[in-house]
Scaffold this motif. Structure first.
Motif, mmCIF file in Angstrom:
data_model
loop_
_atom_site.group_PDB
_atom_site.id
_atom_site.type_symbol
_atom_site.label_atom_id
_atom_site.label_comp_id
_atom_site.label_asym_id
_atom_site.label_seq_id
_atom_site.Cartn_x
_atom_site.Cartn_y
_atom_site.Cartn_z
ATOM 1 N N CYS B 14 0.824 -1.214 0.000
ATOM 2 C CA CYS B 14 0.000 0.000 0.000
ATOM 3 C C CYS B 14 0.853 1.256 0.000
ATOM 4 C CB CYS B 14 -0.925 0.007 1.217
ATOM 5 S SG CYS B 14 -2.331 -1.086 1.054
ATOM 6 N N HIS B 15 1.909 1.228 0.823
ATOM 7 C CA HIS B 15 2.800 2.390 0.862
ATOM 8 C C HIS B 15 3.374 2.677 -0.520
ATOM 9 C CE1 HIS B 15 2.291 2.893 4.992
ATOM 10 N NE2 HIS B 15 3.313 2.210 5.481
ATOM 11 N N ILE B 16 3.738 1.616 -1.214
ATOM 12 C CA ILE B 16 4.324 1.794 -2.550
ATOM 13 C C ILE B 16 3.300 2.423 -3.492
ATOM 14 C CG2 ILE B 16 5.207 0.569 -4.563
ATOM 15 C CD1 ILE B 16 6.493 -1.439 -2.600
ATOM 16 N N ILE B 17 2.064 1.956 -3.425
ATOM 17 C CA ILE B 17 1.017 2.523 -4.295
ATOM 18 C C ILE B 17 0.778 3.990 -3.965
ATOM 19 C CG2 ILE B 17 -1.449 2.445 -4.822
ATOM 20 C CD1 ILE B 17 -1.345 -0.542 -4.754
ATOM 21 N N GLU B 18 0.721 4.291 -2.665
ATOM 22 C CA GLU B 18 0.534 5.686 -2.251
ATOM 23 C C GLU B 18 1.690 6.548 -2.749
ATOM 24 O OE1 GLU B 18 -2.076 7.061 -0.259
ATOM 25 O OE2 GLU B 18 -2.941 5.189 -0.997
ATOM 26 N N ALA B 19 2.899 6.040 -2.580
ATOM 27 C CA ALA B 19 4.079 6.785 -3.025
ATOM 28 C C ALA B 19 4.038 6.992 -4.537
ATOM 29 C CB ALA B 19 5.343 6.038 -2.618
ATOM 30 N N ALA B 20 3.635 5.939 -5.247
ATOM 31 C CA ALA B 20 3.553 6.037 -6.708
ATOM 32 C C ALA B 20 2.604 7.151 -7.111
ATOM 33 C CB ALA B 20 3.092 4.708 -7.296
ATOM 34 N N ARG B 21 1.447 7.217 -6.446
ATOM 35 C CA ARG B 21 0.476 8.250 -6.766
ATOM 36 C C ARG B 21 1.083 9.640 -6.594
ATOM 37 N NH1 ARG B 21 -4.393 6.572 -6.011
ATOM 38 N NH2 ARG B 21 -3.915 5.652 -4.000
ATOM 39 N N ARG B 22 1.749 9.829 -5.459
ATOM 40 C CA ARG B 22 2.346 11.141 -5.206
ATOM 41 C C ARG B 22 3.385 11.501 -6.266
ATOM 42 N NH1 ARG B 22 2.841 9.146 0.070
ATOM 43 N NH2 ARG B 22 5.124 9.180 -0.062
ATOM 44 N N VAL B 23 4.250 10.541 -6.579
ATOM 45 C CA VAL B 23 5.321 10.844 -7.532
ATOM 46 C C VAL B 23 4.761 11.005 -8.952
ATOM 47 C CG1 VAL B 23 7.553 10.134 -8.413
ATOM 48 C CG2 VAL B 23 6.924 9.565 -6.078
ATOM 49 N N PHE B 24 3.802 10.161 -9.324
ATOM 50 C CA PHE B 24 3.156 10.309 -10.629
ATOM 51 C C PHE B 24 2.592 11.722 -10.758
ATOM 52 C CE2 PHE B 24 2.076 5.512 -10.992
ATOM 53 C CZ PHE B 24 3.287 5.273 -11.628
ATOM 54 N N LEU B 25 1.939 12.166 -9.693
ATOM 55 C CA LEU B 25 1.293 13.478 -9.727
ATOM 56 C C LEU B 25 2.326 14.593 -9.888
ATOM 57 C CD1 LEU B 25 -1.518 14.808 -9.430
ATOM 58 C CD2 LEU B 25 -1.009 15.119 -7.014
ATOM 59 N N GLU B 26 3.453 14.418 -9.237
ATOM 60 C CA GLU B 26 4.457 15.483 -9.283
ATOM 61 C C GLU B 26 5.295 15.430 -10.559
ATOM 62 O OE1 GLU B 26 7.252 15.510 -6.016
ATOM 63 O OE2 GLU B 26 8.458 16.963 -7.135
ATOM 64 N N CYS B 27 5.681 14.235 -10.962
ATOM 65 C CA CYS B 27 6.640 14.102 -12.065
ATOM 66 C C CYS B 27 6.020 13.642 -13.376
ATOM 67 C CB CYS B 27 7.736 13.117 -11.681
ATOM 68 S SG CYS B 27 8.527 13.490 -10.114
ATOM 69 N N THR B 32 8.603 9.407 -14.047
ATOM 70 C CA THR B 32 8.720 8.770 -12.740
ATOM 71 C C THR B 32 9.533 7.485 -12.855
ATOM 72 O OG1 THR B 32 6.628 9.643 -11.892
ATOM 73 C CG2 THR B 32 7.445 7.616 -10.909
ATOM 74 N N SER B 33 10.636 7.430 -12.136
ATOM 75 C CA SER B 33 11.417 6.189 -12.116
ATOM 76 C C SER B 33 11.008 5.375 -10.895
ATOM 77 C CB SER B 33 12.904 6.501 -12.067
ATOM 78 O OG SER B 33 13.230 7.098 -10.831
ATOM 79 N N LEU B 34 11.229 4.091 -10.986
ATOM 80 C CA LEU B 34 10.901 3.235 -9.852
ATOM 81 C C LEU B 34 11.784 3.585 -8.662
ATOM 82 C CD1 LEU B 34 10.159 -0.185 -11.532
ATOM 83 C CD2 LEU B 34 8.624 1.638 -10.823
ATOM 84 N N GLU B 35 12.939 4.116 -8.922
ATOM 85 C CA GLU B 35 13.819 4.574 -7.846
ATOM 86 C C GLU B 35 13.154 5.691 -7.048
ATOM 87 O OE1 GLU B 35 16.702 3.574 -6.587
ATOM 88 O OE2 GLU B 35 16.602 5.245 -5.166
ATOM 89 N N LYS B 36 12.543 6.654 -7.755
ATOM 90 C CA LYS B 36 11.848 7.750 -7.078
ATOM 91 C C LYS B 36 10.709 7.221 -6.222
ATOM 92 C CE LYS B 36 12.506 11.492 -10.501
ATOM 93 N NZ LYS B 36 11.837 12.160 -11.640
ATOM 94 N N ILE B 37 9.941 6.312 -6.783
ATOM 95 C CA ILE B 37 8.811 5.743 -6.043
ATOM 96 C C ILE B 37 9.310 5.015 -4.806
ATOM 97 C CG2 ILE B 37 6.957 4.035 -6.115
ATOM 98 C CD1 ILE B 37 6.592 4.684 -9.064
ATOM 99 N N ALA B 38 10.331 4.209 -4.997
ATOM 100 C CA ALA B 38 10.881 3.446 -3.879
ATOM 101 C C ALA B 38 11.339 4.385 -2.764
ATOM 102 C CB ALA B 38 12.041 2.579 -4.363
ATOM 103 N N ALA B 39 12.067 5.416 -3.145
ATOM 104 C CA ALA B 39 12.550 6.377 -2.149
ATOM 105 C C ALA B 39 11.380 7.020 -1.415
ATOM 106 C CB ALA B 39 13.412 7.437 -2.828
ATOM 107 N N ALA B 40 10.350 7.420 -2.180
ATOM 108 C CA ALA B 40 9.185 8.066 -1.570
ATOM 109 C C ALA B 40 8.452 7.121 -0.626
ATOM 110 C CB ALA B 40 8.233 8.571 -2.652
ATOM 111 N N ALA B 41 8.562 5.823 -0.888
ATOM 112 C CA ALA B 41 7.889 4.845 -0.049
ATOM 113 C C ALA B 41 8.804 4.364 1.086
ATOM 114 C CB ALA B 41 7.423 3.659 -0.896
ATOM 115 N N GLY B 42 10.045 4.802 1.075
ATOM 116 C CA GLY B 42 10.982 4.382 2.104
ATOM 117 C C GLY B 42 11.451 2.945 1.947
ATOM 118 N N VAL B 43 11.490 2.471 0.702
ATOM 119 C CA VAL B 43 11.993 1.119 0.441
ATOM 120 C C VAL B 43 13.008 1.203 -0.706
ATOM 121 C CG1 VAL B 43 9.876 -0.008 1.203
ATOM 122 C CG2 VAL B 43 10.126 0.638 -1.195
#
Lengths: 201, 201
Positions: B14-27, B32-43
DNA sequence: GTTTATACAAACATGAATGTATGTAAATAG
DNA sequence: CTATTTACATACATTCATGTTTGTATAAAC
């Protein structure tokens, strides 16, 4: 390497813009590399970088080419005897342009579906000046229609203009997304007639 | 490396999906790279690749989460005494959802402005089954409104439904694009009232 | 007619993103 | 209690795209 004359260079520039439009449409702006554009235009990236600073600048050059002539073609004649009919004709004209101007259609397609509005593209999400100007002229046209008693009451020109503006936005979007045999293309003219009929006295 | 329980893994997902949404919205989805999503999700990317095949699958997982509950909330009661009012309430409800469900709003924002409809995403440009179903239910509702004599004539339910459908599409788009102080947000309720008033007998 | 600027092509250097492979500690199944 | 899977983190290999630099033949300026 045969150096081109100034005129030939202008032609090359046009070729690059045309190629960009095709590749943008097929791959989306984000997945389009300058290498793909160059190949499609029959040149190398060197030529692209000579004429444009980068992909963003090329994108906006392509956009300008199609949007400006578009706005010029959709007009409301303030001396029209039949303002409401004028509004209807203007909307029909929009669809007409999409049908017989492939460059305009493809550019709108790119702007609507093949472009992400972030960073340098994010200012474009807001209504452009051109759109707001269109809204104003639409409001004026409804005002004249009211003066002529063409509208059923209550008829606030501003409110009617917004409703029509949103209708047009939706119509263009769904017209572009539809294939030639689907309702939003086949019945677009009927939708426009219905929309106008709803406000006729 | 502390191995998580099955429940904790679900939370991570769930955290990853939430992070993805935030990064998708911004970038935007493309940038959006998976690295950005991972970082935003803390993984790390390892976690992302464990839960999802790639960015595309993650994107669709995110979409599903928001779109399904949305369609469930916009309904027309076929036993309604006031079908036309029901249509109006349904449109108001759409705006209401955008206001008080940030996840839904952000997802719609991404789908509308932060995503390029090419390759694996291109099927999404066409009207979804959900949208066509919505159109059908809208047509039915207008049919019932006609039976009750709520509509001014001539009133073809199908034509009215299309006009409303296009209106809603335009409204959502411009509502999302607008800032909180701009007309498309401030006056959205008024636009809806006007739209319905135009068809009331 | 010489000089200079132009309109590119070609080569280079860098960085970023992707997918996969490997390692591992702990949860869980038996 | 042991074996095995799970849920990741880490490391690696590869592919692309970008921006810049250099080279060059020729149009144009003087």
């Amino acid at each position: 390497m045969v150096r081109k004359t100034k005129e030939e260079a202008g032609v090359t520039r046009c070729h690059i813009i045309e190629a960009a439009r095709r590749v943008f449409l097929e791959c989306g702006v984000g997945r389009t590399s300058l290498e793909k554009i160059a190949a499609a235009a029959g040149v190398t990236r060197g030529a692209v970088y000579w004429h444009f600073k980068n992909k963003t600048e090329l994108f906006f050059a392509m956009r300008e080419e199609a949007v400006l002539p578009f706005l010029d073609r959709v007009v409301f004649d303030s001396a029209d005897d039949d303002p409401l009919g004028g509004i209807e004709r203007a909307i029909h004209e929009i669809i007409r342009i999409l049908i017989d101007q492939p460059r305009t259609r493809e550019t709108f397609d790119i702007l609507t579906f093949k472009c992400e509005y972030v960073d340098e593209f994010s200012p474009m999400v807001a209504c452009t000046e051109g759109q707001l100007d269109f809204l104003d002229r639409l409001t004026d046209a409804y005002g004249r229609a009211r003066e002529r008693g063409q509208l059923r009451l209550p008829a606030d020109p501003q409110a009617l203009a917004y409703d029509t503006f949103l209708f047009i936005g939706g119509l263009i979007r769904h017209w572009l997304a539809a294939t030639a045999d689907q309702p939003f293309r086949v019945d677009a003219e009927a939708f426009i007639r219905t929309h106008i009929a709803l406000r006729r006295a």
